[in-house]
Write an enzyme that holds these catalytic residues in place. Sequence first.
Site, short mmCIF file in Angstrom:
data_model
loop_
_atom_site.label_atom_id
_atom_site.label_comp_id
_atom_site.label_asym_id
_atom_site.label_seq_id
_atom_site.Cartn_x
_atom_site.Cartn_y
_atom_site.Cartn_z
N ASP A 179 -6.34 -16.15 37.78
CA ASP A 179 -6.41 -14.94 36.95
C ASP A 179 -6.08 -13.75 37.85
OD1 ASP A 179 -7.35 -12.75 35.36
OD2 ASP A 179 -8.55 -14.13 34.17
N PHE A 209 -8.44 -14.12 27.06
CA PHE A 209 -9.48 -14.99 27.61
C PHE A 209 -9.42 -16.35 26.93
CE2 PHE A 209 -13.54 -16.76 28.72
CZ PHE A 209 -13.69 -16.35 30.04
N ASP A 262 -8.27 -24.61 37.67
CA ASP A 262 -7.98 -24.50 36.24
C ASP A 262 -7.10 -23.28 35.95
OD1 ASP A 262 -10.01 -22.74 36.94
OD2 ASP A 262 -11.26 -23.15 35.21
N ARG A 302 -16.45 -25.94 27.24
CA ARG A 302 -15.85 -26.91 28.18
C ARG A 302 -15.56 -28.23 27.46
NH1 ARG A 302 -16.37 -24.70 33.40
NH2 ARG A 302 -18.33 -23.65 33.89
N1 HPA Z 1 -11.11 -18.25 30.76
C1 HPA Z 1 -12.10 -18.91 31.40
N2 HPA Z 1 -12.40 -18.72 32.68
C2 HPA Z 1 -11.67 -17.82 33.37
C3 HPA Z 1 -10.62 -17.09 32.76
C4 HPA Z 1 -10.33 -17.31 31.38
O1 HPA Z 1 -9.42 -16.71 30.76
N3 HPA Z 1 -10.10 -16.28 33.73
C5 HPA Z 1 -10.82 -16.53 34.87
N4 HPA Z 1 -11.75 -17.43 34.66
MG MG Z 2 -15.21 -20.19 34.87
#
Ligand code: HPA
Ligand code: MG
Length: 239
Positions: free
Chosen positions: A156, A205, A153, A218
């Site tokens: 980061d 975030f 997904d 989610r």
């Molecule tokens: N959002 C959700 N989960 C995550 C993020 C984020 O920005 N960065 C790493 N895991």
């Molecule tokens: Mg997560």
Amino acid sequence: MMAVEQDRRARNVRLASGDAFSRRDPFVIGDQLSFPLDMFSVPHHYKGDVKEIMIPHGLVIDRIQKLAKDIRHDYADTTIHLLCVLKGGSAYFQDLITALRRFHDHADHSYVPFTFDFIKVKSYKGVSSTGSVQITGGDLAALEGKNVLVVEDIIDTGLTMESLLPVLEARGANSVRVTSLLEKRTELSSGFRGHYVGFSIPDKFVVGYCLDFNEFFRDMDHICVISDRGIERFTEETR
Ligand code: HPA
Ligand code: MG
């Protein structure tokens, strides 16, 4: 014209293993870009818990169509093994395979047969920058000789992928690449870059489209920026 130029421009990026590869640039979501909450349908139970919409769901889907085309181009007529990283990668995985399956209908063009599996990954920052990783679920022994495409997904810090890829390569995979819907522009980045990335996003975030904050959000289609109230409301009590 500009978009085409950008699409064709390949950059050399360094993988954790040290292999050089080229990738197409992701679409860049600018630092100031956002879509107003009152112009789109946001779930009632998250009203006030998100600050802004960063990527509307329709745009996510549109971008995935192109990522699927890029993957088809690069792996033409090769069977790939998609390794979906749960839980965050599951929405992207579902929409990606929907797009890939559509190519199967056109046997006169190249298409990409695929198999898949699911894993859960926990990474720990060790003394070294690479850290260590715990993988659960999934049949890692089945990776031998496969062309593995990890489906994530978000990248980061890059720590998870930096730790995961050497493990997959050690299982004898023929090739290991990464597709991630999102890639965050953060100073904490290890420098890891995925091969097929949907969007480069600001250092905020984000939640929605299976990305969570303490398991919430989610069940929201759009990718949104969490609000202070959302953080407060869904922060687990630790006593
Ligand atoms: N959002 C959700 N989960 C995550 C993020 C984020 O920005 N960065 C790493 N895991
Ligand atoms: Mg997560």
